[in-house]
Each structure stands twice: as C-alpha cells, then as structure tokens.
Design an enzyme around this catalytic site. Structure first.
Site, PDB file in Angstrom:
ATOM      1  N   GLU A   1      -2.815  -0.377   6.759  1.00 29.54           N
ATOM      2  CA  GLU A   1      -1.429  -0.772   6.533  1.00 29.54           C
ATOM      3  C   GLU A   1      -0.869   0.057   5.386  1.00 29.54           C
ATOM      4  O   GLU A   1      -1.405   0.023   4.265  1.00 29.54           O
ATOM      5  CB  GLU A   1      -1.331  -2.261   6.177  1.00 29.54           C
ATOM      6  CG  GLU A   1       0.113  -2.713   5.951  1.00 29.54           C
ATOM      7  CD  GLU A   1       0.232  -4.157   5.501  1.00 29.54           C
ATOM      8  OE1 GLU A   1       1.249  -4.797   5.821  1.00 29.54           O
ATOM      9  OE2 GLU A   1      -0.692  -4.645   4.818  1.00 29.54           O
ATOM     10  N   LEU A   2       0.181   0.808   5.640  1.00 27.25           N
ATOM     11  CA  LEU A   2       0.838   1.603   4.602  1.00 27.25           C
ATOM     12  C   LEU A   2       1.921   0.745   3.958  1.00 27.25           C
ATOM     13  O   LEU A   2       2.971   0.498   4.562  1.00 27.25           O
ATOM     14  CB  LEU A   2       1.447   2.874   5.196  1.00 27.25           C
ATOM     15  CG  LEU A   2       0.503   3.766   6.005  1.00 27.25           C
ATOM     16  CD1 LEU A   2       1.243   5.008   6.506  1.00 27.25           C
ATOM     17  CD2 LEU A   2      -0.713   4.164   5.190  1.00 27.25           C
ATOM     18  N   ARG A   3       1.676   0.267   2.741  1.00 25.14           N
ATOM     19  CA  ARG A   3       2.629  -0.587   2.050  1.00 25.14           C
ATOM     20  C   ARG A   3       3.616   0.299   1.282  1.00 25.14           C
ATOM     21  O   ARG A   3       3.443   0.605   0.107  1.00 25.14           O
ATOM     22  CB  ARG A   3       1.892  -1.544   1.114  1.00 25.14           C
ATOM     23  CG  ARG A   3       1.195  -2.688   1.832  1.00 25.14           C
ATOM     24  CD  ARG A   3       2.186  -3.619   2.537  1.00 25.14           C
ATOM     25  NE  ARG A   3       3.146  -4.195   1.629  1.00 25.14           N
ATOM     26  CZ  ARG A   3       3.030  -5.399   1.075  1.00 25.14           C
ATOM     27  NH1 ARG A   3       1.986  -6.151   1.354  1.00 25.14           N
ATOM     28  NH2 ARG A   3       3.958  -5.846   0.257  1.00 25.14           N
TER      29      ARG A   3
ATOM     30  N   HIS B   1       6.331 -15.173   6.383  1.00 26.34           N
ATOM     31  CA  HIS B   1       5.403 -15.500   5.304  1.00 26.34           C
ATOM     32  C   HIS B   1       5.905 -16.729   4.541  1.00 26.34           C
ATOM     33  O   HIS B   1       7.051 -16.760   4.093  1.00 26.34           O
ATOM     34  CB  HIS B   1       5.259 -14.329   4.329  1.00 26.34           C
ATOM     35  CG  HIS B   1       4.731 -13.074   4.967  1.00 26.34           C
ATOM     36  ND1 HIS B   1       5.526 -12.249   5.741  1.00 26.34           N
ATOM     37  CD2 HIS B   1       3.494 -12.532   4.957  1.00 26.34           C
ATOM     38  CE1 HIS B   1       4.791 -11.233   6.176  1.00 26.34           C
ATOM     39  NE2 HIS B   1       3.558 -11.383   5.720  1.00 26.34           N
TER      40      HIS B   1
ATOM     41  N   GLN C   1      -7.426 -12.371  -0.597  1.00 22.80           N
ATOM     42  CA  GLN C   1      -7.816 -11.480   0.505  1.00 22.80           C
ATOM     43  C   GLN C   1      -9.215 -10.940   0.223  1.00 22.80           C
ATOM     44  O   GLN C   1      -9.463 -10.377  -0.840  1.00 22.80           O
ATOM     45  CB  GLN C   1      -6.821 -10.339   0.589  1.00 22.80           C
ATOM     46  CG  GLN C   1      -6.889  -9.475   1.821  1.00 22.80           C
ATOM     47  CD  GLN C   1      -5.737  -8.465   1.801  1.00 22.80           C
ATOM     48  OE1 GLN C   1      -5.824  -7.436   1.135  1.00 22.80           O
ATOM     49  NE2 GLN C   1      -4.673  -8.769   2.507  1.00 22.80           N
TER      50      GLN C   1
ATOM     51  N   SER D   1      -3.468  -7.194  -0.928  1.00 17.95           N
ATOM     52  CA  SER D   1      -2.035  -7.245  -0.624  1.00 17.95           C
ATOM     53  C   SER D   1      -1.554  -8.675  -0.459  1.00 17.95           C
ATOM     54  O   SER D   1      -0.367  -8.908  -0.244  1.00 17.95           O
ATOM     55  CB  SER D   1      -1.731  -6.452   0.659  1.00 17.95           C
ATOM     56  OG  SER D   1      -2.393  -7.023   1.774  1.00 17.95           O
TER      57      SER D   1
ATOM     58  N   ARG E   1      -9.335 -16.016   7.286  1.00 15.15           N
ATOM     59  CA  ARG E   1      -9.494 -14.561   7.315  1.00 15.15           C
ATOM     60  C   ARG E   1     -10.832 -14.156   7.928  1.00 15.15           C
ATOM     61  O   ARG E   1     -10.939 -13.106   8.558  1.00 15.15           O
ATOM     62  CB  ARG E   1      -9.356 -14.000   5.895  1.00 15.15           C
ATOM     63  CG  ARG E   1      -7.984 -14.298   5.280  1.00 15.15           C
ATOM     64  CD  ARG E   1      -7.844 -13.698   3.898  1.00 15.15           C
ATOM     65  NE  ARG E   1      -6.521 -13.938   3.347  1.00 15.15           N
ATOM     66  CZ  ARG E   1      -5.440 -13.213   3.621  1.00 15.15           C
ATOM     67  NH1 ARG E   1      -5.535 -12.195   4.467  1.00 15.15           N
ATOM     68  NH2 ARG E   1      -4.273 -13.493   3.073  1.00 15.15           N
TER      69      ARG E   1
ATOM     70  N   ARG F   1       7.928  -4.082   2.641  1.00 14.20           N
ATOM     71  CA  ARG F   1       8.218  -5.487   2.410  1.00 14.20           C
ATOM     72  C   ARG F   1       9.236  -5.694   1.279  1.00 14.20           C
ATOM     73  O   ARG F   1       9.044  -5.214   0.169  1.00 14.20           O
ATOM     74  CB  ARG F   1       6.926  -6.233   2.075  1.00 14.20           C
ATOM     75  CG  ARG F   1       7.052  -7.749   2.052  1.00 14.20           C
ATOM     76  CD  ARG F   1       7.077  -8.314   3.443  1.00 14.20           C
ATOM     77  NE  ARG F   1       5.775  -8.203   4.096  1.00 14.20           N
ATOM     78  CZ  ARG F   1       5.639  -7.986   5.391  1.00 14.20           C
ATOM     79  NH1 ARG F   1       6.702  -7.831   6.172  1.00 14.20           N
ATOM     80  NH2 ARG F   1       4.434  -7.900   5.938  1.00 14.20           N
TER      81      ARG F   1
ATOM     82  N   LYS G   1       3.388 -12.460  13.825  1.00 13.34           N
ATOM     83  CA  LYS G   1       2.598 -12.648  12.608  1.00 13.34           C
ATOM     84  C   LYS G   1       3.138 -13.850  11.845  1.00 13.34           C
ATOM     85  O   LYS G   1       4.324 -13.913  11.520  1.00 13.34           O
ATOM     86  CB  LYS G   1       2.642 -11.412  11.699  1.00 13.34           C
ATOM     87  CG  LYS G   1       1.812 -11.611  10.421  1.00 13.34           C
ATOM     88  CD  LYS G   1       1.918 -10.452   9.443  1.00 13.34           C
ATOM     89  CE  LYS G   1       1.105 -10.750   8.184  1.00 13.34           C
ATOM     90  NZ  LYS G   1       1.276  -9.706   7.143  1.00 13.34           N
TER      91      LYS G   1
END
Length: 387
Positions: free
Chosen positions: A112-114, A203, A296, A292, A271, A144, A230
């Site tokens: 994932e490229l944040r 979220h 996590q 992230s 998770r 985001r 998601k």
C-alpha cells in the site's frame, strides 16, 4: 503454580443457511472477477459493466448475526487466498520504493503506497517513479485525508487527480473513502482502467457498530459500485470482533470481496483470523513503528509466528486469555508446535475484559481451546479451558 479445569462451552446453532442470507449482490452477479491468487500479476481480464448492487436487508442480516454462531464459510464455497498487504509509510519517494522492495523480500502479496505520508508529495513527479514497471509488488494506492485518519489536509480535487493518475500509471488498486466515493466516481467520468480495482472504504475510530448498522454500511458501499468493500472499525471489547467475522462470512458466501478489520489491541485477532473467515486481505507493517493503523502486527509475525499462509476455513483456533496478554510468549511456542506436527490450528492472544461474555460469544467449535492467565501479586496462574 498451575491449576486446570474444564469448561463446557455453549454450542452454536450451526452454520448459516444459504436461504437465511440477505440478498446482497455477489461479485458474479455484478460482473466482477477477483483473481486474488494471481495477485503478483496485474489482472488482464475485462469484466462487463457492473449492474447496481441489490440493497441488503438489514433486518435479515441482523437475524443471522448471532454472536454465538461465529462459523467460517462452508467448504463448498470457492475460496481465494487472503492477501498480505504491507503499507509503505516513508516520508520520501525513494525510501517508500525501498520499503516496497523490502515488503516483497518478506513475502508480501502487495504494497500500500500511503501518499499522504509523503513530505512535499508532487503527483506528476513522484507517482511515475513509484509506479514504474516492472514493479516488485502490485500497488494499492491510498491518499488518506485527515478526516478519515490520514494526513492529507487539502481539497478533494487535487487528491482525486493524484488517484486518477495512479490508475493511469497502472496501479492495481486504488482506495477511496465512502464519504466522497460518489464524488470521485463522477470525477473519473468512466475513465477507470479495467485492470484497476476500486476499494471503497469506511473507517470508524470510535467503536464497532451493531450488526444492523454494519449491514447498512455494507449496502451503502456496495451501492457505489465498489470492486472491493473495506470496513475498518474499533473494538471497545473483544466480542465486537465477532460482528466483523459474521460480515466476512456473509460476504464470502455471496462472493462479495471485502476487507473487514477491527483496530486496536482488542481487535488484534481480526487481523490474524481474517483468512479463516474469508477476508480479501490483511495488513502487516514492515516493522514495528511503521504501522498504518493501531495494533497492526508486523508482516513477519503474521507469516512466521501465526503461519497466516496456512490459515483457512477449517483451521482451529486456540489462544491465551488475559488482561494484559500482549507480553505472553505462548503464541510463539504453540504455533511453532502446531507447525512442527502439521496441526491445522493457530494460537492467538485474546485481550478479554469479561470472561463469561467472551466464552458465550466465541462458542463455536472452531474456537477449540483457551488458556486463561491470572496475574495476582506478580504471580501468573494458568487455567486451561477447552470444549
């Protein structure tokens, strides 16, 4: 000292019946193909245009959301392997590219490229380098905004332009928030490449809504035309996670691709166990300190400690119950033992506030045994409970 006693757990009412499920639109019904097992190669199919998703009947969904019936999808349902995604959170494009390469070396399926984490991010300068081919991993591009837990503080249009450019440069996945999904889709004007999957995300950093509210949220996301749903929520107690597991089961049976995770320590099991219940992917950080989202796990722990590649619908769940419980080394010892003897099982930490409520919630035979730690004056007592 160690004390043991046996507890007979309540039996669940049995697997969910197909006819009891609400009429969610399946991927097949919506004309979408999702080859997760081929994640290392960009999809080359060209699916037909999507039809509007059928609305979920939230009352019907709530009816099958009995928390004591946390049962994985039936074996007859086709299963694709849950992907492992590593977020790249570096502040500079070159460092982010290095993180992607490191994720590939760890065995991740995608990165994932944040983009919101990049300092001084300039889309037309930085994205071509980040998405240059050949890439070591498929890319999930996320930009985001701060109002959804990210770091971007600008207007929507520049962010939309960056995400559309990422699609044009070959990003396999792009994430957009539910609050602006319709606006973004209108902005694209039908220009989304066929080989790019649109993830529409929600979220909740406060709690995990009721089963009925989750069903309504699922329906809203489906109605946008999302390729992948998601939903990320926050656990105030570990029993909250059971509602997310039920959402995953429902979507798996209807072949609706979904990422369903519960944040913070009490949601940790979501998770690890999402492959058992049919989650599209789970996230693991490159290393501690590069998460992230709250609590996590690292990708290395998911692969090497929890053997996530071997977890499936028939995997039995064992674990250590406690509060606190994060210090326990039991998952390391037991998971290695399971692996050495070829037992299809996983051992996880359960951060539990109310033991009776926990046992009545996770009463399915799939949750096969627990050990309960009691800390009294710095002395640890271990109590084994099993069905």
């Amino acid at each position: 000292p160690r004390q043991s006693h046996q507890v007979q757990l309540h039996q669940p009412p049995g697997p969910l019946k197909k006819q009891e499920l609400p009429p969610a639109a399946s991927s097949k019904e919506r004309g979408i193909h999702h080859p997760r097992a081929e994640a290392h190669a960009p999809p080359s199919h060209q699916p037909p245009p999507r039809r509007a998703a059928h609305p979920l009947t939230t009352t019907a969904m709530a009816a099958v959301m009995s928390v004591s019936a946390v049962v994985p999808p039936a074996a007859a349902v086709a299963r694709a392997r849950t992907l492992l995604c590593v977020p790249a959170t570096a502040r500079a494009p070159r460092e982010m590219a290095a993180e992607v390469a490191a994720a590939a070396a760890l065995g991740a399926d995608l990165a994932e490229l944040r983009l919101d984490r990049l300092a001084g991010f300039a889309p037309r300068r930085d994205l071509p380098a980040l998405l240059a081919k050949p890439r070591t991993l498929p890319a999930l591009v996320t930009y985001r905004p701060k109002w959804e837990g990210g770091e971007y503080e600008g207007d929507d249009e520049p962010r939309f332009e960056a995400l559309q450019l990422a699609m044009e440069l070959g990003a396999e996945y792009v994430d957009i928030e539910l609050k602006v999904a319709d606006k973004f889709i209108k902005f694209m004007s039908g220009k989304k490449p066929e080989n790019c999957k649109l993830i529409v995300s929600s979220h909740n950093y406060d709690n995990t809504p009721s089963a009925e509210e989750l069903a309504s949220l699922l329906a809203q996301i489906q109605a946008t035309g999302a390729d992948i749903v998601k939903i990320a929520t926050t656990a105030t107690e570990i029993v909250d996670v059971s509602r997310m597991f039920q959402i995953l089961v429902h979507c798996q049976e209807k072949q609706v691709p979904i990422i369903g995770l519960v944040m913070n320590d009490r949601g940790f099991i979501s998770r690890v166990l999402c492959p058992k219940f049919g989650g599209y992917l789970t996230f693991g950080s490159l290393e501690k300190g590069k998460e992230s989202a709250p609590s996590q796990p690292t990708a290395a722990d998911l692969i090497n400690v929890y053997n996530i590649r071997q977890i499936g619908p028939d995997t039995k769940v064992f674990g250590i119950i406690g509060n606190p419980v994060g210090h326990s080394k039991s998952p390391i010892l037991h998971n290695e033992a399971f692996r050495s003897v070829g037992l299809n099982a996983v051992y996880v930490p359960f951060l539990v506030d109310d033991l009776a409520k926990f046992l009545s919630t996770y009463s399915s035979p799939d949750f096969a045994g627990f050990r309960y730690l009691i800390l009294v004056s710095h002395i640890t007592y271990s109590i084994s409970t099993r069905s």
